[in-house]
Design a protein around this motif. Structure first.
Motif, PDB file in Angstrom:
ATOM      1  N   SER A   1     -36.848  38.497 -19.932  1.00 41.58           N
ATOM      2  CA  SER A   1     -36.849  37.094 -19.497  1.00 41.58           C
ATOM      3  C   SER A   1     -35.851  36.323 -20.352  1.00 41.58           C
ATOM      4  CB  SER A   1     -38.253  36.467 -19.628  1.00 41.58           C
ATOM      5  OG  SER A   1     -38.633  36.332 -20.978  1.00 41.58           O
ATOM      6  N   GLY A   2     -35.311  35.253 -19.762  1.00 41.06           N
ATOM      7  CA  GLY A   2     -34.317  34.466 -20.497  1.00 41.06           C
ATOM      8  C   GLY A   2     -32.887  34.757 -20.087  1.00 41.06           C
ATOM      9  N   PHE A   3     -32.696  35.260 -18.868  1.00 40.33           N
ATOM     10  CA  PHE A   3     -31.331  35.527 -18.392  1.00 40.33           C
ATOM     11  C   PHE A   3     -30.501  34.248 -18.319  1.00 40.33           C
ATOM     12  CE2 PHE A   3     -33.385  39.410 -16.937  1.00 40.33           C
ATOM     13  CZ  PHE A   3     -32.410  40.368 -17.157  1.00 40.33           C
ATOM     14  N   SER A   4     -31.167  33.137 -18.029  1.00 41.92           N
ATOM     15  CA  SER A   4     -30.434  31.863 -17.964  1.00 41.92           C
ATOM     16  C   SER A   4     -29.873  31.486 -19.327  1.00 41.92           C
ATOM     17  CB  SER A   4     -31.349  30.754 -17.447  1.00 41.92           C
ATOM     18  OG  SER A   4     -32.463  30.566 -18.316  1.00 41.92           O
TER      19      SER A   4
ATOM     20  N   LYS B   1     -34.774  33.129 -30.282  1.00 44.47           N
ATOM     21  CA  LYS B   1     -34.801  31.702 -29.990  1.00 44.47           C
ATOM     22  C   LYS B   1     -33.487  31.059 -30.424  1.00 44.47           C
ATOM     23  CE  LYS B   1     -39.841  31.249 -30.278  1.00 44.47           C
ATOM     24  NZ  LYS B   1     -40.979  30.582 -30.957  1.00 44.47           N
ATOM     25  N   THR B   2     -32.893  30.277 -29.544  1.00 37.87           N
ATOM     26  CA  THR B   2     -31.642  29.567 -29.829  1.00 37.87           C
ATOM     27  C   THR B   2     -31.754  28.140 -29.296  1.00 37.87           C
ATOM     28  OG1 THR B   2     -30.488  29.976 -27.734  1.00 37.87           O
ATOM     29  CG2 THR B   2     -30.463  31.756 -29.358  1.00 37.87           C
ATOM     30  N   LYS B   3     -30.751  27.341 -29.566  1.00 35.89           N
ATOM     31  CA  LYS B   3     -30.757  25.970 -29.053  1.00 35.89           C
ATOM     32  C   LYS B   3     -30.541  25.932 -27.543  1.00 35.89           C
ATOM     33  CE  LYS B   3     -25.902  25.377 -30.407  1.00 35.89           C
ATOM     34  NZ  LYS B   3     -24.979  24.617 -31.295  1.00 35.89           N
ATOM     35  N   TYR B   4     -30.148  27.047 -26.974  1.00 33.58           N
ATOM     36  CA  TYR B   4     -29.949  27.126 -25.516  1.00 33.58           C
ATOM     37  C   TYR B   4     -31.177  27.674 -24.791  1.00 33.58           C
ATOM     38  CZ  TYR B   4     -25.004  26.203 -26.393  1.00 33.58           C
ATOM     39  OH  TYR B   4     -23.815  25.628 -26.783  1.00 33.58           O
ATOM     40  N   GLY B   5     -32.169  28.064 -25.561  1.00 34.08           N
ATOM     41  CA  GLY B   5     -33.375  28.631 -24.963  1.00 34.08           C
ATOM     42  C   GLY B   5     -33.730  29.963 -25.623  1.00 34.08           C
ATOM     43  N   SER B   6     -34.700  30.658 -25.037  1.00 32.19           N
ATOM     44  CA  SER B   6     -35.186  31.921 -25.607  1.00 32.19           C
ATOM     45  C   SER B   6     -34.802  33.109 -24.735  1.00 32.19           C
ATOM     46  CB  SER B   6     -36.714  31.872 -25.764  1.00 32.19           C
ATOM     47  OG  SER B   6     -37.098  30.837 -26.658  1.00 32.19           O
ATOM     48  N   ILE B   7     -34.713  34.257 -25.383  1.00 29.29           N
ATOM     49  CA  ILE B   7     -34.428  35.518 -24.696  1.00 29.29           C
ATOM     50  C   ILE B   7     -35.482  36.522 -25.147  1.00 29.29           C
ATOM     51  CG2 ILE B   7     -32.753  37.354 -24.267  1.00 29.29           C
ATOM     52  CD1 ILE B   7     -30.581  35.397 -25.352  1.00 29.29           C
ATOM     53  N   LYS B   8     -36.259  37.012 -24.223  1.00 24.00           N
ATOM     54  CA  LYS B   8     -37.283  37.997 -24.554  1.00 24.00           C
ATOM     55  C   LYS B   8     -36.765  39.400 -24.240  1.00 24.00           C
ATOM     56  CE  LYS B   8     -42.264  38.808 -24.002  1.00 24.00           C
ATOM     57  NZ  LYS B   8     -43.498  38.372 -23.293  1.00 24.00           N
TER      58      LYS B   8
END
Length: 238
Positions: free
Chosen positions: A207-210, A83-90
């Motif tokens: 998921s979370g490529f963006s 989890k980051t301020k730019y979103g999550s990466i699974k």
């Protein structure tokens, strides 16, 4: 008659002596009973149980394979989320790289990565995390003797878009052991085939490529370190 009397006298003397001996034997029994009672009355010593050492406190550069093998058997999770301020990466971790998977789960569970940031944006090729300016992350590395993981490379696992791998020391590292504290994610759709065979790929983005793309575009300063820190937390899912 004198002979008979003398014989009887001898028999009486012998009988009297044997009785005395038996009496003396009986007298010796009583003190033993008293001793036994005293022993029974003594309270047994209470032995305090020494608390067992926490399992992760034993990890060091000498027992890496044994420790991570056992840890992997007891911790079989293969999915984590950053989890980051730019979103999550699974991410999904591969069972085919058991030592790398176990190490990443281990460090995530003890909160190591929560004290670090994405510290290097290598152009559009990869985003790299696991370092920090703080002392806490350094303390954890020192605690576990800066251990390294034996390579687990495979021709089936390439550096494609979204691949998760561990960095390593280039010099004095003939066996290409991985640095468990420093991971990277391939952020370009072209992949990075020039890294194949030199670094262990042990997972992939599901998921979370963006979020990966957003992080790959931030402005950086010296040593490709983002001008504004990108802290993270990593949670082990299942």
């Amino acid at each position: 008659m004198k002979f008979i009397r003398a014989t009887l006298a001898i028999i009486l003397i012998i009988s009297s002596s044997s009785c005395k001996k038996e009496t003396k034997k009986e007298e010796k029994i009583a003190p033993k009973k008293v001793i036994e009672k005293k022993i029974d009355s003594v309270k047994p010593k209470v032995v305090k149980e020494v608390p067992k050492e926490k399992p992760w406190d034993s990890l060091n550069h000498k027992n890496v394979t044994a420790f991570l093998t056992e840890y992997g058997k007891q911790n079989k999770e293969t999915k984590v989320v950053i989890k980051t301020k730019y979103g999550s990466i699974k991410l999904r971790l591969y069972n085919e790289t058991p030592l790398h998977r176990a190490s990443f789960v281990f460090l995530s569970k003890i909160g190591y990565f929560d004290k670090t940031v994405f510290h290097r944006i290598a152009g559009d090729m990869a985003i790299q995390g696991g370092e920090s300016d703080g002392q806490e992350s350094t303390d954890i590395k020192n605690k576990y003797k800066n251990y390294r993981i034996p390579a687990e490379m495979s021709d089936k696992r390439k550096h494609v878009y979204g691949s998760l791998a561990l960095a390593r020391q280039l010099d004095y590292n003939p066996y290409k052991k991985s640095n468990p504290f420093n991971f990277y994610i391939i952020s370009t759709k072209r992949g990075a085939p020039h890294l194949d065979g030199d670094y262990t790929v042990f997972g992939e983005v599901i998921s979370g490529f963006s979020t990966v793309r957003k992080i790959s575009k931030v402005k950086t300063g010296r040593s490709d370190w983002p001008i504004v820190d990108i802290p993270m937390t990593i949670t082990v899912l299942d």
